[in-house]
Design an enzyme around this catalytic site. Structure first.
Site, PDB file in Angstrom:
ATOM      1  CG  ASN A 169      33.651 -32.983  21.049  1.00  0.00           C
ATOM      2  OD1 ASN A 169      33.990 -33.961  19.916  1.00  0.00           O
ATOM      3  ND2 ASN A 169      33.334 -33.453  22.111  1.00  0.00           N
ATOM      4  CD  GLU A 170      38.636 -26.567  20.409  1.00  0.00           C
ATOM      5  OE1 GLU A 170      37.707 -25.814  20.602  1.00  0.00           O
ATOM      6  OE2 GLU A 170      39.553 -26.403  21.332  1.00  0.00           O
ATOM      7  N   PRO A 171      34.701 -26.085  17.578  1.00  0.00           N
ATOM      8  CG  PRO A 171      34.207 -23.664  17.942  1.00  0.00           C
ATOM      9  CD  PRO A 171      35.367 -24.740  18.578  1.00  0.00           C
TER      10      PRO A 171
END
Length: 635
Positions: A169-171
Site C-alpha cells: 500500500n504505497e503513499p
C-alpha cells in the site's frame, strides 16, 4: 475470541509519552524481539486449538519476520507446536510473478515457514502472481471474501517500508482500500533491487491486501528493525494521520503494537531527546548527546551555549547537576576534542591519558575486518593508510568473496580475456553467462570468476596503500557462498575461520564494520561472527590487550556524541582514499546493491566524511577536510 497481546513491557522497554500515538515496545535486539513475537503467535494458535477453531494469521515477507518464522519452526520441531488449525493469508505478491520464481513470496514463505511445519496446503493463501489480467479484479475480491468468511484475521504481522507502506500500500493509498493490484513506488523498487540483482529486474506492479483489509484484523504487530527505518517509524508513531504515510492509519487501530529494536527506535522523541519527555538520569553519554543536540538546535558551538539555552530546552536539571553552562560546555568540549587523533594506532612516546588509543605497544598488530572486498577502503581508507604508514603490522581480512555484486556484463569481459589467453573453462563460462535467465543461480565456475575479480581489485587497493600481499586474508566465509542474495545462517565454521585468524595474529587492535544498515544483511552476519569469536576467545591472555573499534561510513555514520575516535584527513589523504576505492572497478559506475542512496560509494563516503568534519567544526572544534569515525566495542 479476543486476541490479547502478551505483556511486551516485561521483556522490552515501553513508556507512554505525549508524542506517541501508537503503542510501541523497544528491544535491545531484533532477535530478542522476534522470540517474543513468535511466542504471542504460538499462544494464539494454542488458544484457538483448545476452542477447536481455526487460527487465521496474516503474514508478511521480507527480512523483518524471518527470525519470527525461524522461532515458530523451532517451536514446531522441538516443542510440538502444531499448525494444523492455522489458516494463513499473505499480504502481497509481485505481479506478474510465477510462484516457482526464487523472488516470489510463495517461494519465500515455503522456504522460511510452510515446508517446515504441519500446516495444511489448502490453508495457505498467497496472492497469485500468475492470475490473468482479465481475472485479476475478481480474484482480489474473492481473496477478501475468503478472509471474511473465516471471521477475519486474528493476528496480522507487518513490516514497514521506507515510504511508510505496509504490504504494498504505497503513499496515496485509501484507508478503506481492499485487496487489489497496485503500481509500486520507485523507492520500493529500489529497496527490492538487491533481491532481484538490479532495479531493472524488479516488477513494477503487485497484488496487495488493502489498508482496509489490514485494519480489520483483530490484532496487529508491526516489526521495525534497523536505523534505515528510524525516520519513517517516528513519522508513523508521532506524526499526523496521512495517506502519504499509509502506516499512520494504524493510529486508529485499537490493538496494534510496534515492536522495534534500538536502532529503529532511535528517532523517537523519547529515545533521541528524552529530556523533552521526562526527567533523566544524566550519564556522561547522555550529557554529550544532549549538548550536541542543543548546539545543533541553536546553531551555536559548545562554548557559546548559555544557561538560558539549557533552561529553555528541557535541561534545567542538567544545569543544576553541573553547576553552570560554562562548566558543562568546557567539560563536553574537552570530551569531544579528546576523540581526535592522527595516530589511530596510538602515538609513540606520548602521554595517552587523553588520547583514544594507547601509546604502547608502539608497533601494534592490527586486523581490519572487511565484510565485502571494498568496505575497508570505503569506510576507513584514510585510517588504513595511517596505520600502514605509521609502521603497524596491519592485516586485512575480507570476510566474504563479494561475488554476487559483480555483474554478468563485467564477468563476461574477464571471461573473454581468459578465452583470448586460451584459459581452460572460459568457453563454458561465456556460454553459461549468455544463456543465463534472470531466475537462475550462477554456476560454481561463474561464482569463482566473480570472486577472483573482487580479489584482484582488493589486492590492487591494498598494494596501492603499501600493504604486503602476505597480510591480506580472503576468508570466504561459508554462510555467504549461496550464489543468491539470501544467505545461509551463521555457522560454527564461519566463527572458527574468524577465530583462527585472531589466534594467528594475536591483535592489539581489531577494526570491524558496525554499519548495520547494509540492505542485504551481510554486514550484520559478519559482525555477529566477530562478536561470537571474541566471546569464545576472550579468556585468552593476549585478548586482554585487544581493543575493538567499529567503523561505519558505507551507509550511515556515527553521530558526534557516539564517536570515541575521530581520525582527520587532509585533502591529499581524501584523494588517496578515493584512488584506493577506484581500484574496485567492478563496483564503480554500476553498483548492483545501491541501497537507498543513488550516489556512488566514493561520493557518498566523501560527503559523509566531510559532514562529520563539518559537525565537529560547527561544535567549535578544529576545521578538517574530512574525518573518519570509530566507536569502541567492549567484550
Amino acid at each position: 475470541m479476543d486476541t490479547q497481546p502478551i505483556k511486551y513491557s516485561e521483556a522490552g522497554k515501553f513508556e507512554e509519552t505525549r508524542f506517541e500515538k501508537i503503542h510501541n515496545v523497544i528491544f535491545d535486539s531484533s532477535y530478542q524481539a522476534s522470540i517474543i513475537v513468535a511466542q504471542e503467535i504460538a499462544n494464539l494458535i494454542k488458544k484457538k486449538e483448545l476452542l477447536n477453531s481455526p487460527c487465521v494469521l496474516g503474514l508478511s515477507t521480507g527480512s523483518s519476520p524471518v527470525k519470527v518464522y525461524e522461532e515458530l519452526v523451532r517451536m514446531h520441531k522441538e516443542d510440538g507446536l502444531s499448525f494444523s488449525n492455522v489458516v494463513t493469508f499473505n499480504l502481497d505478491e509481485y505481479y506478474p510473478m510465477n510462484k516457482n520464481n526464487l523472488q516470489s513470496y510463495f517461494y519465500f514463505m515455503h522456504e522460511h515457514l510452510f515446508k517446515h511445519v504441519d500446516i495444511l496446503p489448502e490453508n495457505i493463501n498467497i496472492p497469485n502472481g500468475d492470475v490473468s489480467s482479465e481475472g485479476l479484479q475478481e480474484y482480489c475480491i474473492e481473496y477478501d471474501r475468503k478472509i471474511q468468511e473465516l471471521g477475519g484475521i486474528d493476528l496480522q504481522l507487518l513490516g514497514i517500508g521506507r515510504t511508510g507502506h505496509i504490504g504494498f500500500n504505497e503513499p496515496g493509498s485509501h484507508f478503506n482500500s481492499r485487496t487489489r493490484s497496485i503500481t509500486l513506488d520507485h523507492i520500493t523498487r529500489v529497496d527490492a533491487a538487491s533481491s532481484f540483482l538490479g532495479l531493472d529486474n524488479v516488477p513494477r506492479k503487485a497484488i496487495t491486501m488493502g489498508l482496509g483489509t489490514v485494519h480489520a484484523a483483530k490484532r496487529i504487530i508491526l516489526l521495525g528493525w534497523g536505523i534505515s527505518k528510524a525516520s519513517i517509524l517516528k513519522e508513523t508513531v508521532e506524526g499526523e494521520i496521512s495517506s502519504f504515510v499509509p502506516a499512520t492509519c494504524l493510529q486508529e487501530h485499537g490493538n496494534t503494537t510496534f515492536i522495534l529494536d534500538k536502532e529503529a527506535s532511535s528517532e523517537l522523541t523519547r529515545v533521541k531527546t528524552p529530556w523533552l519527555v521526562t526527567s533523566c538520569t544524566w550519564t556522561e553519554t547522555l550529557k554529550l548527546k544532549a549538548v550536541v543536540w542543543l548546539s545543533e538546535l541553536t546553531n551555536r558551538p559548545f562554548l557559546k551555549l548559555t544557561d538560558k539555552d539549557y533552561n529553555n530546552n528541557g535541561m534545567s536539571d542538567l544545569l543544576i547537576e553541573e553547576g553552570s553552562a560554562y562548566n558543562l560546555n568546557i567539560k563536553m568540549f574537552n570530551k569531544l576534542q579528546h576523540t581526535i587523533t592522527g595516530w589511530p594506532g596510538g602515538k609513540p612516546n606520548a602521554d595517552d591519558k587523553y588520547r583514544p588509543e594507547r601509546s604502547n605497544p608502539e608497533r601494534k598488530r592490527v586486523i581490519l575486518f572487511s565484510p565485502h572486498p571494498d568496505d575497508d577502503v570505503i569506510s576507513m581508507g584514510g585510517t588504513f593508510d595511517r596505520l600502514v604508514q605509521q609502521g603497524h603490522d596491519v592485516h586485512i581480512a575480507y570476510q566474504t568473496s563479494g561475488n554476487i555484486a559483480v555483474s554478468d556484463e563485467e564477468t563476461l569481459k574477464f571471461a573473454e580475456i581468459a578465452k583470448a589467453l586460451n584459459s581452460n573453462g572460459a568457453n563454458e563460462i561465456i556460454e553459461s553467462l549468455k544463456t543465463k535467465t534472470g531466475n537462475e543461480v550462477d554456476a560454481l565456475e561463474i561464482r569463482k570468476l566473480k570472486g577472483l575479480i573482487r580479489r584482484s581489485e582488493s589486492l590492487a587497493a591494498t598494494r596501492y596503500l603499501g600493504l604486503a600481499d602476505s597480510n591480506v586474508h580472503f576468508l570466504d566465509l561459508p554462510f555467504y557462498e549461496t550464489g543468491t542474495v539470501r544467505k545461509n545462517n551463521l555457522s560454527q565454521k564461519d566463527i572458527d575461520i574468524i577465530s583462527n585468524l585472531i589466534e594467528e595474529v594475536k591483535p592489539h587492535q581489531i577494526y570491524a564494520a558496525g554499519d548495520l544498515a547494509d540492505p542485504h544483511g551481510t554486514h550484520k552476519v559478519c559482525l555477529d561472527a566477530i562478536f561470537a569469536s571474541l566471546e569464545e576467545l576472550k579468556h585468552k591472555d593476549y585478548m586482554s590487550g585487544c581493543w575493538v573499534w567499529l567503523y561505519r561510513g558505507a551507509w550511515h555514520e556515527w553521530e558526534p556524541y557516539e564517536i570515541e575516535m575521530a581520525v582527520p584527513m587532509s585533502p591529499d589523504q581524501v584523494l588517496k582514499k578515493r584512488h584506493a576505492i577506484f581500484c574496485h572497478q567492478s563496483q564503480k559506475d554500476g553498483v548492483m546493491f545501491q541501497g537507498e542512496d543513488d550516489r556512488e560509494f566514493w561520493v557518498r563516503v566523501e560527503d559523509r566524511n566531510r559532514l562529520t568534519a563539518k559537525k565537529y567544526n560547527d561544535l567549535g572544534l578544529a576545521d578538517y577536510a574530512a574525518i573518519e569515525a570509530f566507536k569502541r566495542y567492549f567484550f
